[in-house]
Design an enzyme around this catalytic site. Structure first.
Site, PDB file in Angstrom:
ATOM      1  N   SER A 156       0.801  -1.224   0.000  1.00  0.00           N
ATOM      2  CA  SER A 156       0.000   0.000   0.000  1.00  0.00           C
ATOM      3  C   SER A 156       0.833   1.272   0.000  1.00  0.00           C
ATOM      4  O   SER A 156       0.287   2.366  -0.131  1.00  0.00           O
ATOM      5  CB  SER A 156      -0.950   0.023   1.203  1.00  0.00           C
ATOM      6  OG  SER A 156      -0.255   0.357   2.377  1.00  0.00           O
ATOM      7  N   LYS A 190       1.925   4.333   7.455  1.00  0.00           N
ATOM      8  CA  LYS A 190       1.058   5.162   6.610  1.00  0.00           C
ATOM      9  C   LYS A 190       1.429   6.642   6.756  1.00  0.00           C
ATOM     10  O   LYS A 190       2.119   7.053   7.687  1.00  0.00           O
ATOM     11  CB  LYS A 190      -0.408   5.008   7.024  1.00  0.00           C
ATOM     12  CG  LYS A 190      -1.014   3.642   6.759  1.00  0.00           C
ATOM     13  CD  LYS A 190      -1.258   3.416   5.280  1.00  0.00           C
ATOM     14  CE  LYS A 190      -1.925   2.074   5.042  1.00  0.00           C
ATOM     15  NZ  LYS A 190      -1.058   0.955   5.393  1.00  0.00           N
TER      16      LYS A 190
END
Length: 225
Positions: free
Chosen positions: A145, A183
């Site tokens: 991701s 993230k």
């Protein structure tokens, strides 16, 4: 012909590149030359660049290349007199930049759906030049991701321990005290948003009491097989 300070700075940069392969920081150059501010370093760098002695490498922070030495480079500079004197005036930063240090390796961290960050007793050898000041640890990246940020499955994330981070920084976020993920951190409307760097993944939104910052990304190591 270079001024004494220009000559000193050129020599200092050359010595650091020969020793570690990495350009000194502006703070290191300021301290080494006994300058009062970094603006003086900027002026010296610009002057050396204009005269064709150095060049800045594009798209790379702290990246300078020495193109040539002055014609009197073989003569003894007025100050400092040797590479030893030059490096001794640089600020102490702990270990030499070309040294290798061992940092804790704490399992795997998800760059996709959050997974548990396992505590382990392993360690990872890391070039000291990749780490700044502070305490660091490593996590092996699992998932895709964050590929658009250049973070790939199997990479080792080098993380600086901290409980605070600014919006837009890549962090290790512990979710509900159980799962950890890598993230971009964003805050909006009283909530915490963890953004991936892959269009195939959706942002993750949590309450402020559900997310704890455990570090921020300081670098990456990648092994080629």
């Amino acid at each position: 012909m270079l001024t004494r300070k220009q000559h000193e700075l050129l020599r200092f940069i050359q010595v650091r590149l020969e020793e570690s392969g990495i350009s000194p920081s502006f703070e290191e150059m300021k301290e080494a030359l006994d300058l009062k501010s970094k603006s003086g370093v900027h002026r010296l760098i610009s002057a050396l660049e204009e005269r064709g002695f150095i060049r800045r490498l594009p798209n790379r922070a702290r990246a300078l290349e020495v193109l040539r030495q002055p014609e009197d480079a073989t003569s003894k500079p007025a100050k400092p007199a040797s590479a030893k004197e030059i490096t001794s005036r640089a600020p102490a930063i702990g270990r030499p930049a070309n040294d290798v240090i061992e940092i804790p390796l704490h399992g795997r961290i998800a760059a996709g759906v959050p997974i548990e960050a396992l505590e382990g007793q392993s360690s990872l050898p890391v070039p000291a030049a990749l780490l700044g000041s502070g305490d660091h640890y490593a996590l092996e990246v699992s998932g895709d991701s964050m590929v658009e940020a250049g973070i790939l499955d199997g990479d080792f994330a080098l993380v600086k321990r901290t409980t605070t981070a600014r919006d837009g920084e890549i962090v290790v976020a512990l979710i509900r005290g159980e799962e950890a993920t890598l993230k971009y951190l964003r805050r909006e409307d009283g909530m915490v948003r963890l953004d991936p760097a892959n269009a195939a993944y959706e942002p993750q939104i949590y309450g402020p009491d559900e997310v704890e910052v455990q570090g921020k990304l300081a670098g990456l190591l990648r092994r080629y097989h």
